[in-house]
Design a protein around this motif. Structure first.
Motif, short mmCIF file in Angstrom:
data_model
loop_
_atom_site.label_atom_id
_atom_site.label_comp_id
_atom_site.label_asym_id
_atom_site.label_seq_id
_atom_site.Cartn_x
_atom_site.Cartn_y
_atom_site.Cartn_z
N ARG A 141 1.13 -0.95 -0.04
CA ARG A 141 0.08 0.05 0.06
C ARG A 141 1.00 1.22 0.32
O ARG A 141 2.17 1.56 0.72
CB ARG A 141 -1.24 0.53 1.33
N ALA A 142 0.62 2.10 -0.69
CA ALA A 142 1.54 3.55 -0.88
C ALA A 142 1.61 4.07 1.06
O ALA A 142 2.72 4.84 1.07
CB ALA A 142 0.58 4.31 -1.82
N ASP A 143 0.16 3.61 1.51
CA ASP A 143 0.63 4.15 3.06
C ASP A 143 1.80 3.62 4.07
O ASP A 143 1.62 3.66 5.01
CB ASP A 143 -0.71 4.67 3.63
N GLU A 144 2.28 2.72 3.63
CA GLU A 144 3.34 1.40 3.88
C GLU A 144 2.31 0.46 4.35
O GLU A 144 1.61 0.46 4.23
CB GLU A 144 3.86 2.55 4.73
N GLY A 145 3.07 -0.44 4.93
CA GLY A 145 2.32 -1.93 5.28
C GLY A 145 3.23 -2.79 4.88
O GLY A 145 4.38 -2.77 4.13
N PRO A 146 2.91 -4.25 4.75
CA PRO A 146 3.20 -5.23 4.95
C PRO A 146 2.90 -4.96 2.97
O PRO A 146 2.09 -4.56 2.41
CB PRO A 146 2.40 -6.10 5.31
N MET A 147 4.18 -6.41 2.62
CA MET A 147 4.16 -6.43 0.83
C MET A 147 2.93 -8.01 1.02
O MET A 147 2.28 -8.34 1.99
CB MET A 147 5.55 -6.56 0.33
N LEU A 148 2.08 -7.34 -0.17
CA LEU A 148 1.14 -8.46 -0.20
C LEU A 148 0.66 -8.58 -1.65
O LEU A 148 1.39 -8.52 -2.68
CB LEU A 148 -0.19 -7.82 0.51
N HIS A 149 0.16 -9.99 -1.13
CA HIS A 149 0.74 -10.92 -2.71
C HIS A 149 -1.26 -10.65 -3.58
O HIS A 149 -2.07 -10.77 -2.82
CB HIS A 149 -0.01 -12.28 -2.63
N ASP B 33 -14.39 1.30 -14.31
CA ASP B 33 -13.73 1.87 -12.86
C ASP B 33 -14.04 2.80 -12.59
O ASP B 33 -14.56 3.15 -11.20
CB ASP B 33 -12.20 1.44 -13.02
N PHE B 34 -14.04 4.04 -12.99
CA PHE B 34 -14.38 5.34 -13.20
C PHE B 34 -15.16 5.41 -12.14
O PHE B 34 -15.54 6.24 -10.70
CB PHE B 34 -14.40 6.22 -14.37
N GLY B 35 -16.51 5.20 -12.65
CA GLY B 35 -17.58 4.52 -12.04
C GLY B 35 -17.67 4.26 -10.46
O GLY B 35 -17.96 4.86 -9.43
N ALA B 36 -17.07 3.29 -10.38
CA ALA B 36 -17.07 2.98 -8.95
C ALA B 36 -15.92 2.91 -8.00
O ALA B 36 -16.19 3.60 -7.29
CB ALA B 36 -16.66 1.14 -9.89
N VAL B 37 -14.98 4.07 -8.57
CA VAL B 37 -13.89 4.51 -7.40
C VAL B 37 -14.73 5.65 -7.09
O VAL B 37 -14.35 5.58 -6.04
CB VAL B 37 -12.85 4.46 -8.96
N ARG B 38 -15.43 6.59 -8.30
CA ARG B 38 -16.08 7.83 -7.80
C ARG B 38 -16.90 7.48 -6.41
O ARG B 38 -16.91 7.91 -5.59
CB ARG B 38 -16.82 8.17 -8.44
N ARG B 39 -17.84 6.39 -6.95
CA ARG B 39 -18.62 5.84 -5.84
C ARG B 39 -17.98 5.42 -4.20
O ARG B 39 -18.15 5.61 -2.97
CB ARG B 39 -19.51 4.49 -6.02
N ASN B 40 -16.43 4.78 -4.02
CA ASN B 40 -16.06 3.77 -3.70
C ASN B 40 -14.94 4.75 -3.23
O ASN B 40 -14.38 3.80 -1.62
CB ASN B 40 -16.30 1.70 -3.53
N GLY B 41 -14.44 5.43 -3.78
CA GLY B 41 -13.46 6.22 -3.21
C GLY B 41 -12.10 4.59 -4.06
O GLY B 41 -12.13 3.59 -4.10
N ALA B 42 -10.49 4.72 -3.58
CA ALA B 42 -9.80 3.58 -3.94
C ALA B 42 -8.34 4.11 -2.50
O ALA B 42 -8.50 4.75 -1.80
CB ALA B 42 -8.86 4.72 -5.36
N THR B 43 -7.67 2.81 -3.47
CA THR B 43 -6.88 2.91 -2.22
C THR B 43 -5.67 2.55 -2.55
O THR B 43 -5.32 1.95 -4.41
CB THR B 43 -6.69 1.54 -1.04
N ALA B 44 -4.04 3.09 -3.42
CA ALA B 44 -3.15 3.70 -3.76
C ALA B 44 -2.14 2.61 -3.31
O ALA B 44 -1.66 2.02 -2.19
CB ALA B 44 -2.88 4.65 -3.57
N TYR B 45 -1.62 1.80 -4.18
CA TYR B 45 -0.58 0.31 -4.07
C TYR B 45 0.12 0.38 -4.61
O TYR B 45 0.23 1.46 -5.98
CB TYR B 45 -1.01 -1.36 -4.25
N LEU B 46 1.70 0.21 -4.95
CA LEU B 46 3.11 0.35 -5.35
C LEU B 46 3.39 -1.00 -5.70
O LEU B 46 3.21 -1.60 -4.45
CB LEU B 46 4.07 1.25 -4.33
N SER B 47 3.31 -1.12 -6.55
CA SER B 47 3.70 -2.68 -7.45
C SER B 47 5.37 -2.88 -6.89
O SER B 47 6.43 -1.66 -6.59
CB SER B 47 4.35 -3.12 -8.90
N ALA B 48 5.69 -3.98 -6.13
CA ALA B 48 7.09 -4.38 -5.69
C ALA B 48 7.60 -5.54 -6.24
O ALA B 48 9.10 -6.11 -6.11
CB ALA B 48 6.58 -5.11 -4.07
N SER B 49 7.11 -5.88 -7.46
CA SER B 49 7.65 -7.01 -8.59
C SER B 49 8.71 -6.24 -9.17
O SER B 49 8.75 -5.22 -9.64
CB SER B 49 6.18 -7.64 -9.20
#
Length: 108
Positions: free
Chosen positions: A74-82, A92-108
Motif C-alpha cells: 500500500r502507498a501508505d506503507e504496510g506489509p508486502m501483499l500478494h 472503474d471510473f464510476g466505481a472508484v468515484r462511488r467507493n474511493g480507492a486505495t493506492a498500491y505500489l508494485s513490489a515486483s
C-alpha cells in the motif's frame, strides 16, 4: 479452461457473455484485488468455501480478465501483499468515484 461444474464455467465458456459482463461489473473498481476478495465479489460466498479446484478456476478467470499476480505494498506503507493486478477499465471510473480507492505500489 475451467472444469465442468465450476462456479466460473459459465463465465469462461463460449456462451458465457452475460456472465462475463456480470464478472466485469462485480470487479469494477478492483484493479488490485486479493484472490479471496475476488472470490467473494464473484460468488457471494466466503473464502472458506473455496476448494482447491475453485482456486485454480478463479486464477484462470482472473488471468482471462487481464489480471496478473504481483507483490504490492500500500502507498501508505504496510506489509508486502500478494494481489492480482490489472490495468484500468472504463467501468472503474464510476466505481472508484462511488467507493474511493486505495493506492498500491508494485513490489515486483
Amino acid at each position: 479452461m475451467t472444469r465442468f461444474g465450476s462456479p466460473f464455467d459459465r463465465v469462461s465458456d463460449g456462451d458465457g457473455y452475460r456472465a462475463a459482463v456480470a464478472a466485469v461489473a462485480r470487479l469494477a473498481g478492483h484493479q488490485v484485488v486479493s484472490l479471496e476478495r475476488a472470490w467473494t465479489e464473484l460468488t457471494g460466498r466466503v473464502p472458506d468455501e473455496m476448494t482447491p479446484l475453485d482456486r485454480h478456476d478463479l486464477r484462470y478467470l482472473l488471468h482471462e480478465l487481464g489480471y496478473e499476480s504481483q507483490w504490492v505494498v500500500r502507498a501508505d506503507e504496510g506489509p508486502m501483499l500478494h494481489r492480482w493486478v490489472r490495468g484500468p477499465w472504463p467501468i472503474d471510473f464510476g466505481a472508484v468515484r462511488r467507493n474511493g480507492a486505495t493506492a498500491y505500489l508494485s513490489a515486483s
